[in-house]
Design an enzyme around this catalytic site. Sequence first.
Site, PDB file in Angstrom:
ATOM      1  N   GLU A 171      83.383  48.669  87.607  1.00  0.00           N
ATOM      2  CA  GLU A 171      83.076  48.255  86.291  1.00  0.00           C
ATOM      3  C   GLU A 171      84.363  48.201  85.469  1.00  0.00           C
ATOM      4  OE1 GLU A 171      79.922  50.507  83.879  1.00  0.00           O
ATOM      5  OE2 GLU A 171      81.577  51.155  82.570  1.00  0.00           O
TER       6      GLU A 171
ATOM      7  N   ALA B 100      66.169  50.293  74.248  1.00  0.00           N
ATOM      8  CA  ALA B 100      66.506  49.239  75.617  1.00  0.00           C
ATOM      9  C   ALA B 100      65.438  48.855  76.169  1.00  0.00           C
ATOM     10  CB  ALA B 100      67.369  50.126  76.587  1.00  0.00           C
TER      11      ALA B 100
ATOM     12  N   TYR C 270      80.130  45.891  77.334  1.00  0.00           N
ATOM     13  CA  TYR C 270      79.674  44.907  75.810  1.00  0.00           C
ATOM     14  C   TYR C 270      80.103  45.995  74.726  1.00  0.00           C
ATOM     15  CZ  TYR C 270      77.493  41.614  72.801  1.00  0.00           C
ATOM     16  OH  TYR C 270      77.258  40.597  71.999  1.00  0.00           O
TER      17      TYR C 270
HETATM   18  C1  LIG Z   1      75.718  52.523  83.207  1.00  0.00           C
HETATM   19  C2  LIG Z   1      75.975  52.487  81.595  1.00  0.00           C
HETATM   20  C3  LIG Z   1      76.658  51.286  81.070  1.00  0.00           C
HETATM   21  C4  LIG Z   1      76.766  51.161  79.672  1.00  0.00           C
HETATM   22  N1  LIG Z   1      77.447  50.267  79.306  1.00  0.00           N
HETATM   23  C5  LIG Z   1      77.676  49.968  77.780  1.00  0.00           C
HETATM   24  C6  LIG Z   1      78.105  49.024  77.153  1.00  0.00           C
HETATM   25  O1  LIG Z   1      78.503  48.090  77.879  1.00  0.00           O
HETATM   26  N2  LIG Z   1      78.242  48.918  75.986  1.00  0.00           N
HETATM   27  C7  LIG Z   1      77.875  50.001  75.004  1.00  0.00           C
HETATM   28  O2  LIG Z   1      77.864  50.083  73.735  1.00  0.00           O
HETATM   29  N3  LIG Z   1      77.373  51.196  75.539  1.00  0.00           N
HETATM   30  C8  LIG Z   1      76.845  51.086  76.813  1.00  0.00           C
HETATM   31  N4  LIG Z   1      76.553  52.528  77.373  1.00  0.00           N
HETATM   32  C9  LIG Z   1      76.081  53.346  76.627  1.00  0.00           C
HETATM   33  C10 LIG Z   1      74.657  53.424  76.034  1.00  0.00           C
HETATM   34  O3  LIG Z   1      74.550  52.295  75.394  1.00  0.00           O
HETATM   35  C11 LIG Z   1      74.359  54.587  75.215  1.00  0.00           C
HETATM   36  O4  LIG Z   1      74.306  55.715  76.205  1.00  0.00           O
HETATM   37  C12 LIG Z   1      73.052  54.716  74.478  1.00  0.00           C
HETATM   38  O5  LIG Z   1      73.133  55.663  73.576  1.00  0.00           O
HETATM   39  C13 LIG Z   1      71.788  54.647  75.204  1.00  0.00           C
HETATM   40  O6  LIG Z   1      71.429  53.436  75.762  1.00  0.00           O
HETATM   41  P1  LIG Z   1      70.103  53.201  76.470  1.00  0.00           P
HETATM   42  O7  LIG Z   1      70.229  51.653  76.792  1.00  0.00           O
HETATM   43  O8  LIG Z   1      70.101  54.281  77.441  1.00  0.00           O
HETATM   44  O9  LIG Z   1      68.952  53.529  75.470  1.00  0.00           O
HETATM   45  P2  LIG Z   1      67.496  53.801  75.393  1.00  0.00           P
HETATM   46  O10 LIG Z   1      66.739  53.748  76.623  1.00  0.00           O
HETATM   47  O11 LIG Z   1      66.986  52.661  74.317  1.00  0.00           O
HETATM   48  O12 LIG Z   1      67.413  55.283  75.014  1.00  0.00           O
HETATM   49  C14 LIG Z   1      68.117  55.500  73.594  1.00  0.00           C
HETATM   50  C15 LIG Z   1      67.474  57.109  73.386  1.00  0.00           C
HETATM   51  O13 LIG Z   1      66.248  56.737  73.011  1.00  0.00           O
HETATM   52  C16 LIG Z   1      65.131  57.575  73.703  1.00  0.00           C
HETATM   53  N5  LIG Z   1      64.312  56.579  73.931  1.00  0.00           N
HETATM   54  C17 LIG Z   1      64.070  55.528  74.653  1.00  0.00           C
HETATM   55  N6  LIG Z   1      62.615  55.022  74.301  1.00  0.00           N
HETATM   56  C18 LIG Z   1      62.164  55.665  73.481  1.00  0.00           C
HETATM   57  C19 LIG Z   1      60.883  55.456  72.785  1.00  0.00           C
HETATM   58  N7  LIG Z   1      60.001  54.445  73.052  1.00  0.00           N
HETATM   59  N8  LIG Z   1      60.541  56.552  71.940  1.00  0.00           N
HETATM   60  C20 LIG Z   1      61.410  57.522  71.546  1.00  0.00           C
HETATM   61  N9  LIG Z   1      62.674  57.582  72.193  1.00  0.00           N
HETATM   62  C21 LIG Z   1      62.851  56.609  73.066  1.00  0.00           C
HETATM   63  C22 LIG Z   1      65.923  57.806  75.067  1.00  0.00           C
HETATM   64  O14 LIG Z   1      65.405  58.948  75.806  1.00  0.00           O
HETATM   65  C23 LIG Z   1      67.528  58.050  74.591  1.00  0.00           C
HETATM   66  O15 LIG Z   1      67.448  59.400  74.143  1.00  0.00           O
HETATM   67  C24 LIG Z   1      76.264  52.551  78.843  1.00  0.00           C
HETATM   68  C25 LIG Z   1      75.827  53.537  79.568  1.00  0.00           C
HETATM   69  C26 LIG Z   1      75.530  53.515  80.907  1.00  0.00           C
HETATM   70  C27 LIG Z   1      74.914  54.775  81.388  1.00  0.00           C
END
Ligand SMILES: Cc1cc2nc3c(=O)[nH]c(=O)nc-3n(C[C@H](O)[C@H](O)[C@H](O)COP(=O)(O)OP(=O)(O)OC[C@H]3O[C@@H](n4cnc5c(N)ncnc54)[C@H](O)[C@@H]3O)c2cc1C
Length: 317
Positions: free
Chosen positions: A33, A144, A65
């Site tokens: 990465e 997400a 990103y």
């Molecule tokens: C491999 C990896 C790469 C990353 N790359 C980046 C990057 O390039 N840029 C950046 O800015 N960040 C990045 N991150 C960080 C990430 O954006 C954060 O950890 C963020 O807080 C969570 O993203 P997510 O996509 O898991 O969110 P989601 O899956 O949307 O989850 C966010 C929170 O909401 C909860 N949740 C999900 N769906 C629901 C629902 N329907 N109702 C209630 N609660 C819900 C989840 O349990 C979680 O606590 C990365 C993380 C990882 C592990």
Amino acid sequence: MRQTGVRGMRPGRTPSIVERITSDPRSTPFSVEFYPPRNEKEEQRLWRAVRTFEQLHPAFVSLTYGAGGSTRDRTVRIAGQIATETTLLPVAHLTAVDHSISELRGLVGSYADRGIVNLLALRGDPPGDPLGDWVMHPEGVEYAEELVRLIRELGDFHVGVASFPEGHYRAKDLDHDTYYLLNKLRAGADYSITQMFFEVEDYLRLRDRVVAADPVQGEKPIIPGLLPITSLKQVRKIVELSGSQIPPYLEERLARAAGSGPEEDRAEVRKVGIELATKMSERLIAEGAPCLHFCTLNFSRATQEVLTNLGLAPVPA
Ligand SMILES: Cc1cc2nc3c(=O)[nH]c(=O)nc-3n(C[C@H](O)[C@H](O)[C@H](O)COP(=O)(O)OP(=O)(O)OC[C@H]3O[C@@H](n4cnc5c(N)ncnc54)[C@H](O)[C@@H]3O)c2cc1C
């Protein structure tokens, strides 16, 4: 939609990440990465790392990103250059932060125009204070999972998502965390990459939870994220910003290695970091991890040393 090769650089269909890792002749491939550089000097360093890794044949490389406009443009540009000017397979990250749905569509289109079909769909964290309150863009998406659906609707993309061995810091508990990860997979994600962690047991328990909750989705690869630690100060910062933890035993070991002088002893910290990443990798390989994903911070040497220890790369020059 255009794919890599249409511009004549690499003929043929661009593989998905799952295809790439499952067809790799190595029993456990690796991936790396990078983050978008902030200035010319960092960009030169990034390209040195890209060219070094190109010789080591990672299954894929991912590009994070950021939160601001110019860094976001750089992610798109550099991911495009990796797709067209190197032999590497890029995965471009994208987040929902401060984007309307229409902007997200445009962003996905920009990736497609550059031949990028592998995307990592993330919600992102609030800019400024990652642990602060999340505020959805009024015309954007909340989670997400919705971004996964949006990307899948837009074309023949291969989508990955984030997973969290210790549980996401905003999730109520591990069951909720698993439930929401499964929703992302059911929405059309093909695999997940985990946040970096330091206890292999946490990864194994995450995998067990997913398989127990949904055996079909449990077939999808969960790629462990690893950071070869080279600085105590730096890892503390990274961990703090991601809402995860350094286990007390490791914090103590790293602090001892860092010493009590005004500047930490980077060489000693590095030794601990490389040894830990090597041991974790060995265990993950033995446990059948589908790929090892290394956060490089745009340096190649520490990751290459771990790969050398694993017999996956020659001794660094
Ligand atoms: C491999 C990896 C790469 C990353 N790359 C980046 C990057 O390039 N840029 C950046 O800015 N960040 C990045 N991150 C960080 C990430 O954006 C954060 O950890 C963020 O807080 C969570 O993203 P997510 O996509 O898991 O969110 P989601 O899956 O949307 O989850 C966010 C929170 O909401 C909860 N949740 C999900 N769906 C629901 C629902 N329907 N109702 C209630 N609660 C819900 C989840 O349990 C979680 O606590 C990365 C993380 C990882 C592990």
